[in-house]
Design a protein around this motif. Sequence first.
Motif, PDB file in Angstrom:
ATOM      1  N   HIS A  91     -12.194   0.486   4.936  1.00 21.14           N
ATOM      2  CA  HIS A  91     -12.020   0.844   3.531  1.00 21.14           C
ATOM      3  C   HIS A  91     -11.260  -0.249   2.781  1.00 21.14           C
ATOM      4  CE1 HIS A  91     -12.266   5.370   4.777  1.00 21.14           C
ATOM      5  NE2 HIS A  91     -13.425   4.756   4.828  1.00 21.14           N
ATOM      6  N   ALA A 105     -17.407  11.208   5.859  1.00 23.53           N
ATOM      7  CA  ALA A 105     -16.802  11.582   7.138  1.00 23.53           C
ATOM      8  C   ALA A 105     -17.495  12.822   7.679  1.00 23.53           C
ATOM      9  CB  ALA A 105     -15.315  11.861   6.953  1.00 23.53           C
ATOM     10  N   THR A 117     -15.316   6.587   9.964  1.00 21.28           N
ATOM     11  CA  THR A 117     -15.887   6.513   8.623  1.00 21.28           C
ATOM     12  C   THR A 117     -15.949   5.055   8.248  1.00 21.28           C
ATOM     13  OG1 THR A 117     -14.850   8.593   8.069  1.00 21.28           O
ATOM     14  CG2 THR A 117     -15.636   7.256   6.246  1.00 21.28           C
ATOM     15  N   ALA A 191     -13.082  10.304   2.090  1.00 23.31           N
ATOM     16  CA  ALA A 191     -12.850   9.999   3.501  1.00 23.31           C
ATOM     17  C   ALA A 191     -11.386  10.205   3.868  1.00 23.31           C
ATOM     18  CB  ALA A 191     -13.274   8.559   3.795  1.00 23.31           C
TER      19      ALA A 191
END
Length: 205
Positions: A91, A105, A117, A191
Amino acid sequence: MTTTGRRALLAAGAAAGVTALAGCTSSPGGQARRPNAAEREAERVARAEAALRLRSVTAARGLLGRYDATLAAHPALAPRLTPLRRAVAAHAKALGEGGTTVEPATATTSAGTAPSTSPAPPPAPSVHPSASASASGRPAAPAAPVRVAADPRAALRELAAAERGASDAHTAALLAAPPEYARLLASVAAACAAHAYLLTEGARA
């Protein structure tokens, strides 16, 4: 015409040429042009977007630092935390690159493990150089050490709270983000919320 008259005529012509040349160099085209209102607004928007991206990346990296500190303090939690930590790292990378998609997710809690994720961003523009310490050549300020609870369950609760905080921060940034980046922020926020669930409620399912 006498020699004196010719000299006077040549001198007058030369003076006229100098005057004309001076007039050309002092024309508006030869001066530094000030940006108009539209250009100033575009620069303001670009700076605001760069600052927003920097805040988002900083939040993701702060969360990543907490994962690292928790894993260092409680190595036995590695099977459970490593997939989530990997997702948070992805991320942070996607937010810094301005990526566009993050896979949702999936709540898998069997055997005490959590889902991964991972974002799959296409090539995209990176964060504006003015918003990046590494791009500007200035060293980043050292991060404060993260304190982790001695009890593993308390450490997991702290980590879940950090995930919820990151989710709230990314959600709050949506209103000021451009559409493409807002979609990424929404995916990362979702997520983070899923991670918080898996770290607390999901672990007891």
